[in-house]
Design a protein around this motif. Structure first.
Motif, PDB file in Angstrom:
ATOM      1  N   HIS A 158       0.834  -1.149   0.084  1.00 29.09           N
ATOM      2  CA  HIS A 158       0.156   0.057  -0.061  1.00 29.09           C
ATOM      3  C   HIS A 158       0.744   1.095   0.111  1.00 29.09           C
ATOM      4  O   HIS A 158       1.897   1.382   0.708  1.00 29.09           O
ATOM      5  CB  HIS A 158      -0.896   0.005   1.258  1.00 29.09           C
ATOM      6  CG  HIS A 158      -2.084   1.024   1.169  1.00 29.09           C
ATOM      7  ND1 HIS A 158      -1.643   2.258   1.319  1.00 29.09           N
ATOM      8  CD2 HIS A 158      -3.260   0.872   0.852  1.00 29.09           C
ATOM      9  CE1 HIS A 158      -2.763   3.019   1.294  1.00 29.09           C
ATOM     10  NE2 HIS A 158      -3.732   2.046   0.960  1.00 29.09           N
ATOM     11  N   ASP A 187      -9.121   5.114   6.912  1.00 24.40           N
ATOM     12  CA  ASP A 187      -9.764   5.734   5.430  1.00 24.40           C
ATOM     13  C   ASP A 187      -9.759   7.106   5.150  1.00 24.40           C
ATOM     14  O   ASP A 187      -9.553   7.379   4.055  1.00 24.40           O
ATOM     15  CB  ASP A 187     -11.528   5.252   5.399  1.00 24.40           C
ATOM     16  CG  ASP A 187     -11.555   3.479   5.621  1.00 24.40           C
ATOM     17  OD1 ASP A 187     -10.773   3.067   4.876  1.00 24.40           O
ATOM     18  OD2 ASP A 187     -12.602   3.226   6.137  1.00 24.40           O
ATOM     19  N   ARG A 188      -9.902   7.736   6.062  1.00 27.52           N
ATOM     20  CA  ARG A 188      -9.752   9.192   5.985  1.00 27.52           C
ATOM     21  C   ARG A 188      -8.144   9.507   5.336  1.00 27.52           C
ATOM     22  O   ARG A 188      -8.355  10.561   4.496  1.00 27.52           O
ATOM     23  CB  ARG A 188      -9.948  10.003   7.141  1.00 27.52           C
ATOM     24  CG  ARG A 188      -9.799  11.406   7.178  1.00 27.52           C
ATOM     25  CD  ARG A 188      -9.793  12.336   8.315  1.00 27.52           C
ATOM     26  NE  ARG A 188      -9.130  13.506   8.456  1.00 27.52           N
ATOM     27  CZ  ARG A 188      -8.603  14.060   9.411  1.00 27.52           C
ATOM     28  NH1 ARG A 188      -8.459  13.608  10.409  1.00 27.52           N
ATOM     29  NH2 ARG A 188      -7.765  15.138   9.335  1.00 27.52           N
ATOM     30  N   GLU A 241      -6.464   7.566   3.576  1.00 32.68           N
ATOM     31  CA  GLU A 241      -6.404   7.349   2.327  1.00 32.68           C
ATOM     32  C   GLU A 241      -7.132   7.910   1.185  1.00 32.68           C
ATOM     33  O   GLU A 241      -6.920   8.069   0.013  1.00 32.68           O
ATOM     34  CB  GLU A 241      -6.675   5.777   2.195  1.00 32.68           C
ATOM     35  CG  GLU A 241      -5.690   4.884   2.960  1.00 32.68           C
ATOM     36  CD  GLU A 241      -6.178   3.490   2.656  1.00 32.68           C
ATOM     37  OE1 GLU A 241      -7.121   2.920   2.081  1.00 32.68           O
ATOM     38  OE2 GLU A 241      -5.795   2.745   3.789  1.00 32.68           O
ATOM     39  N   THR A 242      -8.282   8.635   1.581  1.00 35.01           N
ATOM     40  CA  THR A 242      -9.084   9.174   0.670  1.00 35.01           C
ATOM     41  C   THR A 242      -9.403  10.587   0.702  1.00 35.01           C
ATOM     42  O   THR A 242      -9.156  11.303  -0.504  1.00 35.01           O
ATOM     43  CB  THR A 242     -10.633   8.576   0.896  1.00 35.01           C
ATOM     44  OG1 THR A 242     -11.064   8.936   2.182  1.00 35.01           O
ATOM     45  CG2 THR A 242     -10.716   7.072   0.607  1.00 35.01           C
ATOM     46  N   VAL A 243      -9.502  11.178   1.665  1.00 29.78           N
ATOM     47  CA  VAL A 243      -9.335  12.616   1.850  1.00 29.78           C
ATOM     48  C   VAL A 243      -8.361  13.262   1.324  1.00 29.78           C
ATOM     49  O   VAL A 243      -8.397  14.438   0.703  1.00 29.78           O
ATOM     50  CB  VAL A 243      -9.780  13.213   3.374  1.00 29.78           C
ATOM     51  CG1 VAL A 243      -9.675  14.710   3.400  1.00 29.78           C
ATOM     52  CG2 VAL A 243     -11.093  12.550   3.622  1.00 29.78           C
ATOM     53  N   TRP A 244      -7.332  12.971   1.539  1.00 34.29           N
ATOM     54  CA  TRP A 244      -5.975  13.594   0.943  1.00 34.29           C
ATOM     55  C   TRP A 244      -5.460  13.366  -0.096  1.00 34.29           C
ATOM     56  O   TRP A 244      -4.365  13.959  -0.546  1.00 34.29           O
ATOM     57  CB  TRP A 244      -4.753  13.169   2.260  1.00 34.29           C
ATOM     58  CG  TRP A 244      -5.008  13.709   3.554  1.00 34.29           C
ATOM     59  CD1 TRP A 244      -5.781  13.307   4.527  1.00 34.29           C
ATOM     60  CD2 TRP A 244      -5.053  15.117   4.171  1.00 34.29           C
ATOM     61  NE1 TRP A 244      -6.279  13.935   5.513  1.00 34.29           N
ATOM     62  CE2 TRP A 244      -5.395  15.143   5.507  1.00 34.29           C
ATOM     63  CE3 TRP A 244      -4.105  16.186   3.708  1.00 34.29           C
ATOM     64  CZ2 TRP A 244      -5.449  16.139   6.162  1.00 34.29           C
ATOM     65  CZ3 TRP A 244      -4.219  17.260   4.569  1.00 34.29           C
ATOM     66  CH2 TRP A 244      -4.793  17.308   5.613  1.00 34.29           C
ATOM     67  N   GLY A 245      -6.169  12.203  -0.806  1.00 35.17           N
ATOM     68  CA  GLY A 245      -5.554  12.300  -2.192  1.00 35.17           C
ATOM     69  C   GLY A 245      -4.326  11.036  -2.058  1.00 35.17           C
ATOM     70  O   GLY A 245      -3.730  10.868  -1.059  1.00 35.17           O
ATOM     71  N   ARG A 246      -3.869  10.722  -3.219  1.00 32.96           N
ATOM     72  CA  ARG A 246      -2.989   9.579  -3.290  1.00 32.96           C
ATOM     73  C   ARG A 246      -1.531  10.144  -3.716  1.00 32.96           C
ATOM     74  O   ARG A 246      -0.563   9.610  -2.996  1.00 32.96           O
ATOM     75  CB  ARG A 246      -3.196   8.655  -4.480  1.00 32.96           C
ATOM     76  CG  ARG A 246      -2.384   7.586  -4.549  1.00 32.96           C
ATOM     77  CD  ARG A 246      -2.752   6.508  -5.477  1.00 32.96           C
ATOM     78  NE  ARG A 246      -1.500   5.370  -5.633  1.00 32.96           N
ATOM     79  CZ  ARG A 246      -1.931   4.263  -5.359  1.00 32.96           C
ATOM     80  NH1 ARG A 246      -2.885   3.842  -4.894  1.00 32.96           N
ATOM     81  NH2 ARG A 246      -0.972   3.340  -5.531  1.00 32.96           N
ATOM     82  N   ASP A 276      -1.418  16.090  -4.488  1.00 34.05           N
ATOM     83  CA  ASP A 276      -2.786  15.869  -3.911  1.00 34.05           C
ATOM     84  C   ASP A 276      -2.759  16.312  -2.425  1.00 34.05           C
ATOM     85  O   ASP A 276      -3.771  17.249  -2.009  1.00 34.05           O
ATOM     86  CB  ASP A 276      -3.491  14.527  -4.116  1.00 34.05           C
ATOM     87  CG  ASP A 276      -3.769  13.945  -5.347  1.00 34.05           C
ATOM     88  OD1 ASP A 276      -4.054  14.837  -6.320  1.00 34.05           O
ATOM     89  OD2 ASP A 276      -3.910  12.838  -5.560  1.00 34.05           O
ATOM     90  N   THR A 318      -4.965  19.739  -1.056  1.00 37.14           N
ATOM     91  CA  THR A 318      -5.834  19.572   0.023  1.00 37.14           C
ATOM     92  C   THR A 318      -5.550  20.720   1.104  1.00 37.14           C
ATOM     93  O   THR A 318      -6.638  21.464   1.559  1.00 37.14           O
ATOM     94  CB  THR A 318      -5.736  18.434   0.486  1.00 37.14           C
ATOM     95  OG1 THR A 318      -5.884  17.064  -0.313  1.00 37.14           O
ATOM     96  CG2 THR A 318      -6.977  18.198   1.684  1.00 37.14           C
TER      97      THR A 318
END
Length: 146
Positions: free
Chosen positions: A6, A64-65, A67-72, A76, A80
Protein backbone atom coordinates in the motif's frame (compact mmCIF):
# COMPACT_ATOMS: atom_id res chain seq x y z
CA UNK A 1 0.75 -0.78 10.43
CA UNK A 2 3.39 -1.28 7.71
CA UNK A 3 1.96 -2.91 4.56
CA UNK A 4 4.39 -3.37 1.69
CA UNK A 5 1.62 -3.35 -0.90
CA UNK A 6 0.00 0.00 0.00
CA UNK A 7 1.33 3.43 -1.00
CA UNK A 8 0.75 5.07 2.39
CA UNK A 9 1.25 2.26 4.85
CA UNK A 10 4.48 0.94 3.34
CA UNK A 11 6.52 3.13 5.73
CA UNK A 12 6.14 4.21 9.33
CA UNK A 13 5.90 7.93 10.14
CA UNK A 14 9.60 8.32 11.01
CA UNK A 15 10.62 6.60 7.79
CA UNK A 16 8.41 9.01 5.80
CA UNK A 17 10.12 11.91 7.61
CA UNK A 18 13.50 10.43 6.70
CA UNK A 19 12.42 10.21 3.06
CA UNK A 20 11.28 13.84 3.24
CA UNK A 21 14.67 14.90 4.65
CA UNK A 22 16.40 13.04 1.81
CA UNK A 23 14.23 14.86 -0.75
CA UNK A 24 15.16 18.19 0.86
CA UNK A 25 18.85 17.28 0.59
CA UNK A 26 18.39 16.37 -3.07
CA UNK A 27 16.57 19.65 -3.70
CA UNK A 28 19.28 21.67 -2.01
CA UNK A 29 21.92 19.86 -4.05
CA UNK A 30 19.98 20.71 -7.22
CA UNK A 31 19.33 24.40 -6.54
CA UNK A 32 21.07 25.35 -9.77
CA UNK A 33 18.29 23.61 -11.72
CA UNK A 34 14.94 25.09 -10.79
CA UNK A 35 12.89 22.12 -11.99
CA UNK A 36 14.93 19.73 -9.85
CA UNK A 37 14.78 21.89 -6.73
CA UNK A 38 11.06 22.64 -6.93
CA UNK A 39 10.16 19.02 -7.66
CA UNK A 40 12.21 17.74 -4.73
CA UNK A 41 10.74 20.46 -2.48
CA UNK A 42 7.21 19.37 -3.32
CA UNK A 43 8.08 15.70 -2.87
CA UNK A 44 9.66 16.45 0.52
CA UNK A 45 6.56 18.28 1.68
CA UNK A 46 4.29 15.48 0.47
CA UNK A 47 6.34 12.76 2.12
CA UNK A 48 6.30 14.67 5.38
CA UNK A 49 2.53 14.89 5.08
CA UNK A 50 2.45 11.12 4.58
CA UNK A 51 4.21 10.85 7.95
CA UNK A 52 1.45 12.85 9.60
CA UNK A 53 -1.28 10.76 7.95
CA UNK A 54 0.35 7.55 9.16
CA UNK A 55 0.82 9.00 12.64
CA UNK A 56 -2.81 10.13 12.84
CA UNK A 57 -3.99 6.63 11.92
CA UNK A 58 -1.64 4.99 14.45
CA UNK A 59 -3.05 7.31 17.14
CA UNK A 60 -6.57 6.10 16.41
CA UNK A 61 -7.59 8.25 13.46
CA UNK A 62 -9.42 6.82 10.52
CA UNK A 63 -7.14 5.05 8.03
CA UNK A 64 -9.88 5.52 5.42
CA UNK A 65 -9.70 9.29 5.94
CA UNK A 66 -5.94 9.19 5.45
CA UNK A 67 -6.34 7.21 2.25
CA UNK A 68 -9.19 9.13 0.67
CA UNK A 69 -9.50 12.73 1.89
CA UNK A 70 -5.89 13.66 1.26
CA UNK A 71 -5.48 12.12 -2.17
CA UNK A 72 -2.86 9.69 -3.32
CA UNK A 73 0.01 11.85 -4.55
CA UNK A 74 2.16 14.44 -2.82
CA UNK A 75 0.62 17.10 -5.06
CA UNK A 76 -2.85 15.97 -3.94
CA UNK A 77 -1.77 16.34 -0.30
CA UNK A 78 -0.50 19.86 -0.90
CA UNK A 79 -3.63 20.85 -2.84
CA UNK A 80 -5.85 19.57 -0.06
CA UNK A 81 -4.07 21.65 2.56
CA UNK A 82 -3.77 24.64 0.22
CA UNK A 83 -7.54 24.85 -0.18
CA UNK A 84 -8.83 27.80 1.83
CA UNK A 85 -12.23 26.12 2.21
CA UNK A 86 -10.76 23.09 3.99
CA UNK A 87 -12.73 22.08 7.06
CA UNK A 88 -10.65 22.97 10.16
CA UNK A 89 -11.22 19.43 11.47
CA UNK A 90 -9.58 18.01 8.34
CA UNK A 91 -6.78 20.56 8.53
CA UNK A 92 -5.83 19.42 12.03
CA UNK A 93 -3.15 19.34 13.28
CA UNK A 94 -2.15 22.15 10.91
CA UNK A 95 -2.91 25.85 10.96
CA UNK A 96 -4.16 28.11 8.20
CA UNK A 97 -0.59 29.46 7.96
CA UNK A 98 0.55 25.94 7.11
CA UNK A 99 -2.01 25.91 4.31
CA UNK A 100 -0.51 29.16 3.04
CA UNK A 101 2.91 27.52 2.82
CA UNK A 102 1.35 24.75 0.72
CA UNK A 103 -0.35 27.32 -1.56
CA UNK A 104 2.92 29.20 -2.05
CA UNK A 105 4.85 26.02 -2.81
CA UNK A 106 2.29 24.98 -5.42
CA UNK A 107 2.31 28.47 -6.96
CA UNK A 108 6.02 28.32 -7.82
CA UNK A 109 6.30 27.27 -11.46
CA UNK A 110 8.57 24.29 -12.01
CA UNK A 111 9.96 25.92 -15.14
CA UNK A 112 11.07 29.56 -15.17
CA UNK A 113 8.96 31.92 -17.25
CA UNK A 114 10.10 32.34 -20.82
CA UNK A 115 11.21 35.71 -22.07
CA UNK A 116 13.84 37.80 -20.43
CA UNK A 117 16.82 35.98 -19.01
CA UNK A 118 17.65 37.06 -15.47
CA UNK A 119 21.27 37.12 -14.52
CA UNK A 120 21.79 36.10 -10.94
CA UNK A 121 24.76 35.56 -8.69
CA UNK A 122 23.38 32.40 -7.16
CA UNK A 123 20.74 29.73 -7.47
CA UNK A 124 17.30 30.50 -8.80
CA UNK A 125 15.41 32.54 -6.19
CA UNK A 126 12.21 30.57 -6.79
CA UNK A 127 14.08 27.31 -6.28
CA UNK A 128 15.52 28.57 -3.00
CA UNK A 129 12.09 29.80 -1.90
CA UNK A 130 10.56 26.39 -2.71
CA UNK A 131 13.18 24.62 -0.60
CA UNK A 132 12.57 27.07 2.26
CA UNK A 133 8.82 26.48 2.15
CA UNK A 134 9.30 22.72 2.01
CA UNK A 135 11.65 22.90 4.98
CA UNK A 136 8.95 24.72 7.01
CA UNK A 137 6.37 22.11 6.00
CA UNK A 138 8.69 19.24 6.93
CA UNK A 139 9.51 20.88 10.27
CA UNK A 140 5.80 21.35 11.06
CA UNK A 141 5.11 17.72 10.16
CA UNK A 142 8.01 16.58 12.33
CA UNK A 143 6.54 18.50 15.26
CA UNK A 144 3.08 17.07 14.58
CA UNK A 145 4.43 13.52 14.61
CA UNK A 146 6.40 14.24 17.77
Amino acid sequence: MVQDDHWLWRLEANAWLGAAAHELEQGEAGLAVRRTAVTHARRAAGMALNAVLVDLAVRGGSPDRSETVWGRSYIDHLRTLAGPELDPELRAPFTAEFGQHCRELLAIPVMPPTGLVRIARGPDEAASHAIGLARRIVEACTLAVG
